[in-house]
Design an enzyme around this catalytic site. Structure first.
Site, PDB file in Angstrom:
ATOM      1  N   GLY A 273      54.828 -18.193  70.237  1.00  0.00           N
ATOM      2  CA  GLY A 273      53.511 -18.698  70.619  1.00  0.00           C
ATOM      3  C   GLY A 273      52.457 -18.496  69.540  1.00  0.00           C
ATOM      4  O   GLY A 273      51.301 -18.868  69.705  1.00  0.00           O
ATOM      5  N   ARG A 274      52.821 -17.874  68.434  1.00  0.00           N
ATOM      6  CA  ARG A 274      51.852 -17.678  67.341  1.00  0.00           C
ATOM      7  C   ARG A 274      52.462 -18.231  66.059  1.00  0.00           C
ATOM      8  O   ARG A 274      53.377 -17.635  65.490  1.00  0.00           O
ATOM      9  CB  ARG A 274      51.522 -16.200  67.179  1.00  0.00           C
ATOM     10  N   LEU A 275      51.980 -19.367  65.634  1.00  0.00           N
ATOM     11  CA  LEU A 275      52.582 -20.020  64.467  1.00  0.00           C
ATOM     12  C   LEU A 275      51.748 -19.908  63.201  1.00  0.00           C
ATOM     13  O   LEU A 275      52.280 -19.939  62.097  1.00  0.00           O
ATOM     14  CB  LEU A 275      52.838 -21.512  64.758  1.00  0.00           C
ATOM     15  N   GLU A 276      50.438 -19.814  63.346  1.00  0.00           N
ATOM     16  CA  GLU A 276      49.601 -19.829  62.141  1.00  0.00           C
ATOM     17  C   GLU A 276      49.065 -18.455  61.776  1.00  0.00           C
ATOM     18  O   GLU A 276      49.289 -17.985  60.678  1.00  0.00           O
ATOM     19  CB  GLU A 276      48.478 -20.845  62.298  1.00  0.00           C
TER      20      GLU A 276
ATOM     21  N   LYS B 297      61.580 -20.904  43.641  1.00  0.00           N
ATOM     22  CA  LYS B 297      61.240 -19.658  42.966  1.00  0.00           C
ATOM     23  C   LYS B 297      62.196 -18.547  43.442  1.00  0.00           C
ATOM     24  O   LYS B 297      62.844 -18.697  44.482  1.00  0.00           O
ATOM     25  CB  LYS B 297      59.769 -19.303  43.216  1.00  0.00           C
TER      26      LYS B 297
ATOM     27  N   ARG C 154      38.604 -12.942  60.634  1.00  0.00           N
ATOM     28  CA  ARG C 154      39.481 -13.162  61.796  1.00  0.00           C
ATOM     29  C   ARG C 154      39.056 -12.334  63.008  1.00  0.00           C
ATOM     30  O   ARG C 154      39.155 -12.774  64.148  1.00  0.00           O
ATOM     31  CB  ARG C 154      40.939 -12.775  61.449  1.00  0.00           C
TER      32      ARG C 154
END
Ligand code: PLP
Length: 376
Positions: free
Chosen positions: A24-27, A194, A225
Site C-alpha cells: 500500500g506504500r509505493l512512493e 550500473k 515530509r
C-alpha cells in the site's frame, strides 16, 4: 556475443518487490529510508539522498550552484561550470538545465579524467561549480583536485561547488576511502546497467548536514515530509523538484546491495587479468593505474590504433565493444562552448571499451585477449 554490459539482479529481488507492491506504500515509505541507510553505511557517510536517476541527482547537486542560498553573494555575469567533455551526456546537460554555462576543461590522456592543470588554468571568479567524472570508476586524484581548487580560489570570496560524478564508480576508493567521503558533493547512478542497480535511480552523497537537509527537501518539491499537510500548516522555503526514488527501487536496491561486493570483485579480477595480458601489445595502450586508488572498472578502456578495424575484429569474434559516449563538446546544442582541447583530441578517436564485468567466464576473458593478440 560477450556483452559490454549486463543487468545484475539479485535472485531474491522478487520477494522484496512483491512485499512492497502489496504494502500500500509505493512512493514514500520505509524501504527507501532503509536503502539509504544501507548505502550510507557502505560508503561511510550517512548523508545519502536517493533520487530517480543519476541525471536527476546531478541536476539536484548543481542546483546548489544555480541558486546561492541566503547570505551568499551573487557573482556578476552568467554562472560558469567547468566540466569534462569525455563523459555520458547525463553529466553535462544538468548544467544547462540549471541555467548555467558550460566551459570545457581538457582531458588527461593517461587517465581519461579531467586534466587538473587545465582546470587550474581555467578557474576564475565566474566559476560557480566544477564537475569531475570518475570515468569507468577510475578515481580522479582528489587530493590534487582539492589543492588546485584551494590555490586557485584563495583570493575569491566564494569557493566553487565541487561535484563528483560517481555514476560508474560504485565501490571505487581513493586513499582507502570510498568516493563520497572526500568533502565534495557526490552523485551516483543506479541505472539498469550500473554495477549497483535499482532499475532506474541514483543518489547524492553530501559532505555536511546543511547541504544534506537542503537537497533532501529539494528532492521532493521543498516540502518537509513530516510537516502537517492536513491543516496546511507548512511552508516551502526553497522550492524543489520531483526526483524521489520510489519504494520499488528501494526494494531492488536493498536486494542488490547484498551481492554487489562479489560482482565488483569479479570486475576487478578480470581487469587485473587484462592489465597483465594486454600489456605491451602493438597498437594497444592501457590507461594509468595509481597505488592510492582502487578503480571500479565498470568497463575496461583501451586506446587503440585504427579503432573501426579493432571494433570490427572483436565483433566478428563475438565480443561487444563501444565508444560509449561521443565527446560531448561535439554536440550541436553546445556549439557555442567549443574550444581547443588537445588532450582530448589525442584520445577521442582511439578510446574503446571492452567487456570486463562479472558475467565474463575465464574462457571469455581469454578469448578477448587472444582475439586482440591475433591482430586487427
Ligand atoms: C549513467 C551515468 C550518468 C547518468 O545516470 P542515469 O542514472 O542514467 O541518469 C551520469 N554520468 C555518467 C558518467 C554515467 O555513466
Amino acid at each position: 556475443m560477450i556483452p559490454l554490459s549486463k543487468v545484475a539482479m539479485s535472485p531474491d529481488v522478487s520477494t522484496r518487490v512483491s512485499a512492497v507492491l502489496s504494502s500500500g506504500r509505493l512512493e514514500h515509505g520505509p524501504t527507501v529510508a532503509e536503502y539509504e541507510a544501507a548505502v550510507g553505511s557502505r560508503i561511510g557517510n550517512p548523508r545519502v539522498v536517493s533520487v530517480n536517476c543519476g541525471t536527476a541527482g546531478l541536476h539536484l547537486a548543481l542546483s546548489l550552484a544555480a541558486r546561492p542560498g541566503a547570505g551568499e553573494s551573487e557573482h556578476d555575469g552568467p554562472g560558469e561550470v567547468l566540466t569534462t567533455p569525455l563523459t555520458f551526456e547525463g553529466t553535462n546537460w544538468p548544467i544547462l538545465a540549471n541555467g548555467l554555462r558550460i566551459r570545457w576543461v581538457d582531458v588527461d590522456p593517461a587517465t581519461l579524467n579531467m586534466d587538473l592543470d587545465d582546470l587550474a588554468a581555467k578557474i576564475s571568479p565566474a566559476t560557480r561549480a566544477i564537475v569531475v567524472v570518475h570515468w569507468l570508476g577510475y578515481p580522479v586524484d582528489l587530493n590534487r583536485l582539492r589543492a588546485v581548487v584551494d590555490r586557485a580560489t584563495a583570493g575569491y570570496d566564494r569557493r566553487p561547488l565541487v561535484v563528483e560524478d560517481c555514476a560508474q564508480a560504485w565501490g571505487a576508493t581513493y586513499r582507502g576511502a570510498p568516493l563520497g567521503t572526500h568533502g565534495n558533493v557526490c552523485v551516483y547512478s543506479t541505472g539498469a546497467i550500473k554495477i549497483l542497480t535499482t532499475g532506474s535511480g541514483g543518489f547524492v552523497v553530501l559532505p555536511d548536514d546543511d547541504l544534506y537537509d537542503r537537497l533532501r527537501l529539494r528532492r521532493w518539491l521543498g516540502i518537509e515530509r513530516a510537516s502537517d499537510r492536513i491543516t496546511g500548516d507548512y511552508d516551502v522555503a526553497e522550492w524543489g523538484y520531483r526526483f524521489i526514488l520510489n519504494e520499488i527501487g528501494g526494494a531492488i536496491g536493498l536486494s542488490n546491495l547484498e551481492r554487489v561486493d562479489e560482482l565488483l570483485r569479479r570486475h576487478r579480477e578480470n581487469a587485473a587479468f587484462y592489465d597483465k595480458e594486454l600489456a605491451g601489445i602493438d597498437g594497444v595502450e592501457q590507461t594509468e593505474r595509481a597505488d592510492d586508488r582502487e578503480p571500479a572498472f565498470w568497463m575496461y578502456p583501451l586506446k587503440v590504433r585504427d579503432r573501426p578495424a579493432f571494433m570490427r575484429r572483436l565483433l566478428d569474434a563475438g565480443i561487444a565493444t563501444s565508444v560509449v559516449s561521443r565527446r560531448n563538446d561535439a554536440h550541436s546544442c553546445v556549439a557555442s562552448a567549443r574550444t581547443t582541447l588537445p588532450g582530448l583530441d589525442r584520445v577521442a578517436d582511439r578510446v574503446v571499451h571492452i567487456p570486463v564485468g562479472w558475467w565474463l567466464t575465464e574462457d571469455d576473458r581469454s578469448h578477448v585477449v587472444e582475439t586482440i593478440k591475433s591482430g586487427w
